[in-house]
Design an enzyme around this catalytic site. Structure first.
Site, PDB file in Angstrom:
ATOM      1  N   GLU A  24      -4.386  -3.333  -3.914  1.00  0.00           N
ATOM      2  CA  GLU A  24      -3.770  -4.536  -3.685  1.00  0.00           C
ATOM      3  C   GLU A  24      -2.188  -4.568  -3.552  1.00  0.00           C
ATOM      4  O   GLU A  24      -1.523  -4.742  -4.695  1.00  0.00           O
ATOM      5  CB  GLU A  24      -4.193  -5.619  -4.856  1.00  0.00           C
ATOM      6  CG  GLU A  24      -3.751  -7.302  -4.398  1.00  0.00           C
ATOM      7  CD  GLU A  24      -4.099  -8.031  -5.731  1.00  0.00           C
ATOM      8  OE1 GLU A  24      -5.152  -7.563  -6.553  1.00  0.00           O
ATOM      9  OE2 GLU A  24      -3.737  -9.286  -5.444  1.00  0.00           O
ATOM     10  N   LYS A  45      -6.714  -4.873  -0.359  1.00  0.00           N
ATOM     11  CA  LYS A  45      -6.753  -6.392  -0.768  1.00  0.00           C
ATOM     12  C   LYS A  45      -5.239  -6.993  -0.551  1.00  0.00           C
ATOM     13  O   LYS A  45      -4.188  -6.854  -1.386  1.00  0.00           O
ATOM     14  CB  LYS A  45      -7.190  -6.462  -2.049  1.00  0.00           C
ATOM     15  CG  LYS A  45      -6.753  -7.735  -2.793  1.00  0.00           C
ATOM     16  CD  LYS A  45      -7.461  -8.089  -4.155  1.00  0.00           C
ATOM     17  CE  LYS A  45      -7.440  -9.491  -4.620  1.00  0.00           C
ATOM     18  NZ  LYS A  45      -8.237 -10.004  -5.653  1.00  0.00           N
TER      19      LYS A  45
END
Ligand code: 5MM
Length: 338
Positions: A177, A219
Site C-alpha cells: 500500500e 493497494k
C-alpha cells in the site's frame, strides 16, 4: 518461496464481485474515530466494534478478506470464538496489518517513513499461527510544496519491498500500500504525476528485491485532486486518470489492484470504483477492486455509536455499503441503489 500458496490465497481474495475490508485501524486511529462519536476509547469497545463487523450476516457475499490489527487478531467473540475462526467459517480470508505506523523522516521535513521491518520475519510466523494468510503495509506520501522528495519515495518503496519479500518467504500474500494522501489543495494532474512516479519507483524496487509480482496485491490511492482543491473532478475524470496512470505504471503480472478510499465520501469512492470497472474492466490486465476502510465502515459506525442495541441496524448498513462496493467491483452500481 512457495508461489502456489500465494496464488491460491490471491484467488480467494480476488473472487468475483468481492473486495477487502480494511478493519485494521491502529489504536490511535480507532481512538480518534471513537472520540469523534463519543464512544469510550477502551479495548473492550474496540473488541465489540470488530465483533459486530465480522458477525454481520451476509458479509461474505461482498467481502473476501479482512485486514485485522495486532490487537484484533488475538481477540474472541463473547462466546470465546477467535475472530479468525469466525472469518474462516464465513469464507473470509484473515489478514494482518504488519507495519508499525509512520514516524517523521529524519532530514525530510513534513515527510514520513513507515516502521516495522525489525523482527518482521518472527512476527509473520506468529501471525500465521494465529490464522493470517495475507498482510498489509502502508507507506504514506504527502503532496505539498517541494514534496514528495526522491529521498522519501525511495525510502518508502524500499521498505515496502523488504516487507513484501519477507511476506512471500513466509507464504503470506503481501498487500502493498503506497498511499499518496488526499490532504492538501493539489490538482488531479499533480496527483497523477506523483502517483505515477511513486508506482514506477515501487515496481523498480520490487523487481530489485526479487518480488514475484503474481504473488502480491497492490493497494493504492485513486488519482484524484486534494481534499481542499477548489476544482473538483468529475467521476469520469477520476476514473480515466486513474486507469491511464495505472496502465502506464503497474505491470500486467500483478493480479489485483485493490483501491483504498483515502477520505473520499463512501458514495464517491464507490462511484469511482464503479466507473473504472464499468468502462475499462474488459481491457485491464489486473482485477480492479476495493480495500476500503472508511468507505465501508461509515455510516455504520455512526449508527452503532457504541450501543449494543444499535448493532443490528449498524450491521444492516455495513452489509448494504459492502454490497454497493461489490456492485461497483462488477461495474454494476447505480446511484439509485444507495
Ligand atoms: C483502517 O486504517 C488503516 C490503518 O491506518 P492507521 O495505521 O493510520 O491506523 C489504513 O491503512 C487503511 O487500511 C487504508 O488507509 C484504507 O483506509 P481508507 O479509509 O482510506 O479506505
Amino acid at each position: 518461496m512457495n508461489l502456489q500458496i500465494l496464488t491460491d490465497t490471491i484467488k480467494e481474495m480476488l473472487a468475483e464481485g468481492k473486495g477487502l475490508l480494511a478493519m485494521d485501524e491502529s489504536t490511535g486511529t480507532c481512538t480518534k474515530r471513537f472520540a469523534a462519536l463519543g464512544i469510550p476509547q477502551t479495548i473492550e469497545m474496540r473488541r465489540k466494534f470488530r465483533q459486530w463487523i465480522i458477525t454481520t450476516p451476509g458479509l461474505n457475499e461482498s467481502i473476501s478478506g479482512a485486514i485485522l490489527f495486532d490487537e484484533t487478531i488475538r481477540q474472541c467473540t463473547d462466546e470465546g470464538i477467535p475472530f479468525t475462526d469466525v472469518l474462516k467459517k464465513a469464507g473470509i480470508v484473515p489478514g494482518i496489518k504488519v507495519d508499525e505506523g509512520t514516524v517523521p523522516m529524519p532530514a525530510f521535513p513534513n515527510e514520513e517513513i513507515t516502521e516495522g521491518l525489525d523482527r518482521l520475519r518472527n512476527r509473520l510466523d506468529e501471525y500465521k499461527k494465529l490464522g493470517a494468510r495475507f498482510a498489509k503495509w502502508r507507506a504514506v506520501i504527502r503532496i505539498a510544496e517541494n514534496i514528495p522528495t526522491d529521498g522519501c519515495i525511495d525510502a518508502n518503496v524500499h521498505a515496502l519491498s523488504r516487507y513484501a519479500a519477507l511476506c512471500q518467504e513466509a507464504g503470506v500474500v503481501p498487500v502493498v500500500e503506497p498511499e499518496v494522501l488526499m490532504d492538501g489543495n493539489h490538482s488531479l494532474e499533480r496527483c497523477f504525476e506523483v502517483t505515477e512516479k511513486v508506482l514506477k519507483s515501487l515496481f523498480l524496487q520490487l523487481h530489485i528485491q526479487r518480488i514475484a509480482l503474481e504473488g502480491m496485491i497492490l493497494k493504492p490511492n485513486m488519482v484524484i485532486q486534494g481534499a481542499d482543491a477548489i476544482k473538483k473532478s468529475t467521476v469520469e475524470e477520476v476514473a480515466e486518470a486513474t486507469i491511464q496512470c495505472f496502465l502506464e505504471s503497474v505491470p500486467a503480472a500483478v493480479p489485483g489492484v485493490a483501491f483504498l478510499s483515502g477520505g473520499q465520501s463512501p458514495q464517491l469512492a464507490t462511484q469511482h470504483l464503479n466507473e473504472m470497472n464499468r468502462r475499462f474492466k474488459n481491457k485491464l490486465p489486473w482485477v480492479v477492486t476495493f480495500s476500503f476502510s472508511r468507505a465501508i465502515e461509515y455510516p455504520a459506525i455512526e449508527i452503532w455509536n457504541g450501543k449494543d442495541e444499535h448493532v443490528e441496524k449498524a450491521q444492516k448498513f455495513l452489509y448494504h455499503r459492502a454490497k454497493l462496493n461489490s456492485a461497483a467491483r462488477k461495474g454494476e452500481y447505480k446511484i439509485e441503489m444507495e
